[in-house]
Design a protein around this motif. Structure first.
Motif, PDB file in Angstrom:
ATOM      1  N   ILE B  78      55.724  21.634  65.747  1.00  0.00           N
ATOM      2  CA  ILE B  78      54.749  21.086  64.771  1.00  0.00           C
ATOM      3  C   ILE B  78      55.359  20.902  63.459  1.00  0.00           C
ATOM      4  CG2 ILE B  78      52.477  21.927  63.741  1.00  0.00           C
ATOM      5  CD1 ILE B  78      51.767  23.308  66.102  1.00  0.00           C
ATOM      6  N   GLN B  82      55.010  17.086  62.112  1.00  0.00           N
ATOM      7  CA  GLN B  82      53.840  16.816  61.177  1.00  0.00           C
ATOM      8  C   GLN B  82      54.045  17.138  59.873  1.00  0.00           C
ATOM      9  OE1 GLN B  82      50.414  18.421  63.386  1.00  0.00           O
ATOM     10  NE2 GLN B  82      51.141  17.755  65.228  1.00  0.00           N
ATOM     11  N   GLY B  83      55.054  16.606  59.168  1.00  0.00           N
ATOM     12  CA  GLY B  83      55.355  16.726  57.654  1.00  0.00           C
ATOM     13  C   GLY B  83      56.041  17.829  56.892  1.00  0.00           C
ATOM     14  N   TRP B  84      55.676  19.247  57.800  1.00  0.00           N
ATOM     15  CA  TRP B  84      56.157  20.427  57.020  1.00  0.00           C
ATOM     16  C   TRP B  84      57.484  20.344  56.822  1.00  0.00           C
ATOM     17  CZ3 TRP B  84      54.137  24.228  54.099  1.00  0.00           C
ATOM     18  CH2 TRP B  84      54.628  25.379  54.147  1.00  0.00           C
ATOM     19  N   SER B  86      59.762  18.181  56.496  1.00  0.00           N
ATOM     20  CA  SER B  86      60.093  17.006  55.483  1.00  0.00           C
ATOM     21  C   SER B  86      59.926  17.557  53.985  1.00  0.00           C
ATOM     22  CB  SER B  86      59.429  15.840  55.823  1.00  0.00           C
ATOM     23  OG  SER B  86      59.816  15.364  57.071  1.00  0.00           O
ATOM     24  N   TRP B  87      58.590  18.205  54.093  1.00  0.00           N
ATOM     25  CA  TRP B  87      58.210  18.532  52.755  1.00  0.00           C
ATOM     26  C   TRP B  87      59.170  19.640  52.262  1.00  0.00           C
ATOM     27  CZ3 TRP B  87      53.036  21.325  51.430  1.00  0.00           C
ATOM     28  CH2 TRP B  87      52.733  21.450  50.267  1.00  0.00           C
ATOM     29  N   MET B  88      59.621  20.795  53.155  1.00  0.00           N
ATOM     30  CA  MET B  88      60.167  21.856  52.742  1.00  0.00           C
ATOM     31  C   MET B  88      61.762  21.416  52.306  1.00  0.00           C
ATOM     32  SD  MET B  88      58.757  24.135  52.782  1.00  0.00           S
ATOM     33  CE  MET B  88      58.538  26.130  53.356  1.00  0.00           C
ATOM     34  N   LEU B  89      62.157  20.118  52.793  1.00  0.00           N
ATOM     35  CA  LEU B  89      63.559  19.476  52.583  1.00  0.00           C
ATOM     36  C   LEU B  89      63.551  19.123  51.006  1.00  0.00           C
ATOM     37  CD1 LEU B  89      64.535  17.556  55.597  1.00  0.00           C
ATOM     38  CD2 LEU B  89      65.637  19.587  54.737  1.00  0.00           C
ATOM     39  N   THR B  90      62.405  19.065  50.582  1.00  0.00           N
ATOM     40  CA  THR B  90      62.149  18.293  49.101  1.00  0.00           C
ATOM     41  C   THR B  90      62.192  19.597  48.264  1.00  0.00           C
ATOM     42  OG1 THR B  90      59.865  18.380  48.862  1.00  0.00           O
ATOM     43  CG2 THR B  90      60.858  16.473  50.028  1.00  0.00           C
ATOM     44  N   THR B  91      62.099  20.625  48.807  1.00  0.00           N
ATOM     45  CA  THR B  91      62.026  21.923  47.835  1.00  0.00           C
ATOM     46  C   THR B  91      63.501  22.741  47.822  1.00  0.00           C
ATOM     47  OG1 THR B  91      61.611  23.833  49.720  1.00  0.00           O
ATOM     48  CG2 THR B  91      59.755  22.757  48.752  1.00  0.00           C
ATOM     49  N   GLU B 245      64.830   8.849  60.892  1.00  0.00           N
ATOM     50  CA  GLU B 245      64.329   8.035  60.096  1.00  0.00           C
ATOM     51  C   GLU B 245      62.581   8.169  59.765  1.00  0.00           C
ATOM     52  OE1 GLU B 245      65.822   6.787  57.722  1.00  0.00           O
ATOM     53  OE2 GLU B 245      67.909   6.780  58.459  1.00  0.00           O
ATOM     54  N   VAL B 246      62.294   7.878  58.700  1.00  0.00           N
ATOM     55  CA  VAL B 246      60.625   7.954  58.291  1.00  0.00           C
ATOM     56  C   VAL B 246      60.179   6.536  58.325  1.00  0.00           C
ATOM     57  CG1 VAL B 246      58.979   8.810  57.043  1.00  0.00           C
ATOM     58  CG2 VAL B 246      61.120  10.198  56.975  1.00  0.00           C
ATOM     59  N   ARG B 247      59.790   5.904  59.331  1.00  0.00           N
ATOM     60  CA  ARG B 247      59.381   4.602  59.348  1.00  0.00           C
ATOM     61  C   ARG B 247      57.969   4.685  58.573  1.00  0.00           C
ATOM     62  NH1 ARG B 247      60.325  -0.010  62.748  1.00  0.00           N
ATOM     63  NH2 ARG B 247      62.061   0.941  63.629  1.00  0.00           N
ATOM     64  N   SER B 248      57.811   3.529  57.911  1.00  0.00           N
ATOM     65  CA  SER B 248      56.583   3.418  56.985  1.00  0.00           C
ATOM     66  C   SER B 248      55.655   2.937  57.906  1.00  0.00           C
ATOM     67  CB  SER B 248      56.877   2.442  55.787  1.00  0.00           C
ATOM     68  OG  SER B 248      55.764   2.019  55.325  1.00  0.00           O
ATOM     69  N   ALA B 250      52.107   2.960  56.158  1.00  0.00           N
ATOM     70  CA  ALA B 250      51.324   2.616  55.090  1.00  0.00           C
ATOM     71  C   ALA B 250      51.964   1.977  53.848  1.00  0.00           C
ATOM     72  CB  ALA B 250      50.288   3.636  54.903  1.00  0.00           C
TER      73      ALA B 250
END
Lengths: 306, 250
Positions: B78, B82-84, B86-91, B245-248, B250
């Motif tokens: 999860i 579901q983004g978590w 990735s978000w943590m990688l920016t911290t 890879e994060v495919r766009s 939007a």
């Protein structure tokens, strides 16, 4: 002082598709930039490269003078991604404490909850909050480290009208002192308009317009003065005003299209025309957005025919 | 260090608050233990050990397998999809902290599960062992559980939430059966006895069975467990650092 964000000739290819195609721009410290564009314009791909979550096929990105994956950059960065599922079985106050522990100089926890407008929810389980509340919590977490650079990808997704207004108010007060740089994407153009100093318009992976709000709106037109003409006001008097591009009459209601609505209004007052109920529009970003993206389509169509 | 301890504590709390923890770490092993001990009677013997002791070890290992696999795999899947993550990688949080706090939290959870199992064994089925034996069996099982936590993390990296859940359940039952935790390998055909030698489940339980049966613990038990741990950690590390890879959209 180096740029807060610098994107140099960045290209991202997925197979044959150019999701981002030779994009370059710099964001000066202390500015608020809205990255706009229709769906599929490459906004999220570009943001993920700026954040170091994916590597450009060509070109490079620097944030706060560092490579995006450098710890020094991440300590001063605050981020809201578009789709994030918060971890299960964790309370709001625990998440806040958790994020604060990542940073050398975090903001006080009460302050974060207050900024996000979720003071009353500290004891609640994060995933059980409403979509809008979760989004506001994510904002609190994004600013936990007192960031000098904020990147917010569609921050108001899932918020109702009231939360959105409260969110923009607190975001505005957070970035107001000019120490922080903000890059955001949003679908709500009027909201981008209410906060951004500068707009970068992306389409088909390329930058098709980049400038201050006034510049973007000027490019797209739709600026006018409208009024109700009194009995003593003649059609000639109106058409002889300076900078008039076109006048539309519907009964006594007059709409004067112009590139310089301020000067038109000034002239009406100075010439003491018999008119009332003035309305001045400097052009809305939404109109500029539609006009510019459509203009681009026409240019492309013509290219195809040729 | 403060940040590490905080994250460790949160990881423990997240698990303990989850229903999954109660089911896989407590309910299943305790339930099966009481059921099978009463089915075969307390006086039954297996491999020269009282059945109530032998099966206590089986179910304790079964419990730590469930703790390591089920909770961890789904959670990692999860977070990753579901983004978590990735978000943590920016911290500024280090990737090592993410992995080590999960492993360390699972040590605590396994210890809780083992403590409950051993209490049930001692108080309900009157299993008697020297303090040293209880301790040795408990500690090896708790730390041996790291292998299953590492396996859970790996499974979480292989697929999304649904896939991880299904895969974790399949692996959970397969390694438990093949490792002789449900049916002792001694009463299975030779093929299963050979297979069990390669199962971390059997090898982990065998350490405790050897302690209880007062035979020398085979060095190969430790070797197989260590090989699994190193192998799984290396594969997990490789899988988790593969460029994604994060495919766009939007």
């Amino acid at each position: 002082m180096s740029a807060a964000i610098s994107v140099e000739h960045v290209t991202k290819r997925f197979g044959a598709v150019h999701a981002v195609d030779d994009v370059s721009f710099e964001v000066e410290p202390g500015t608020i930039v809205a990255l706009l564009g229709p769906n599929g314009a490459g906004k999220t791909t570009l943001i993920s490269m700026i954040l170091g979550l994916s590597e450009p096929t060509q070109g490079f990105v620097r944030i706060l003078g560092h490579r995006p994956r450098d710890r020094a950059a991440r300590e001063r960065l605050g981020v809201m991604l578009q789709h994030v599922t918060l971890p299960q079985s964790v309370k709001v106050k625990e998440l806040v404490a958790w994020f604060r522990s990542f940073y050398p100089h975090p903001l006080p926890a009460e302050h974060l909850l207050q900024m996000a407008g979720i003071e009353g929810l500290a004891e609640r389980e994060a995933v059980k909050l409403s979509g809008g509340e979760q989004r506001r919590l994510q904002f609190a977490l994004a600013i936990a480290g007192d960031p000098s650079l904020l990147l917010l990808d569609e921050p108001t997704t899932g918020m109702d009208v009231e939360s959105r207004r409260a969110f923009w108010d607190s975001l505005r007060s957070f970035v107001r002192d000019g120490r922080r740089t903000l890059l955001l994407t949003t679908h709500h153009l009027e909201e981008a308009e209410s906060i951004a100093d500068r707009v970068v318009l992306l389409k088909g992976g390329r930058v098709i317009a980049d400038g201050s709000l006034a510049e973007i709106k000027r490019q797209a037109g739709n600026r006018y003065v409208s009024l109700i003409a009194g009995p003593r006001c003649t059609k000639d008097e109106i058409e002889q005003l300076p900078h008039v591009k076109r006048v539309r009459f519907s009964g006594r209601h007059v709409r004067i299209e112009t590139d310089h609505p301020d000067d038109v209004l000034r002239a009406i007052i100075l010439r003491d025309l018999d008119a009332s109920s003035f309305e001045v529009s400097q052009g809305a970003l939404e109109d500029a957005f539609v006009a510019l993206t459509e203009l681009e389509d026409r240019v492309e169509d013509r290219g195809a025919v040729r | 260090m403060k940040a590490w301890l905080l994250e460790w504590r949160i990881e423990v709390l997240r698990n303990v608050r989850n229903r999954r923890f109660f089911i896989f770490t407590i309910l299943f092993p305790v339930g099966f233990y009481l059921l099978y001990v009463n089915l075969y009677g307390q006086n039954a013997q297996m491999a020269g050990i009282d059945w109530s002791k032998y099966f206590l070890i089986s179910m304790s290992v079964f419990g730590v397998v469930g703790t390591g696999l089920n909770g961890t795999a789904v959670r990692v899947a999860i977070e990753r999809t579901q983004g978590w993550t990735s978000w943590m990688l920016t911290t500024p949080r280090s990737a090592a902290q993410a992995v080590t706090t999960k492993l360390a939290a699972n040590v605590v959870l396994s210890a809780m599960g083992i403590a409950v199992m051993f209490l049930v064994g001692a108080l309900v089925e009157h299993v008697q062992m020297s303090a040293g034996a209880w301790f040795a069996c408990g500690v090896t099982t708790v730390f041996g559980a790291l292998v299953f936590t590492a396996l859970g993390i790996l499974i979480g990296h292989l697929g999304g939430r649904e896939a991880a859940q299904i895969l974790a359940s399949i692996v959970y039952f397969l390694v438990s059966i093949a490792g002789g935790l449900w049916i002792p390998v001694q009463i299975l055909p030779p093929f299963f006895q050979h297979l069990a030698q390669w199962m971390p489940t059997y090898r982990l339980a065998d350490i405790a069975w050897a302690v209880i049966g007062q035979r020398a613990v085979p060095w190969s038990d430790f070797a197989v467990m260590a090989a699994y741990l190193v192998g799984l950690v290396l594969v997990s590390a490789w899988v988790s650092t593969r460029p994604r890879e994060v495919r766009s959209v939007a």
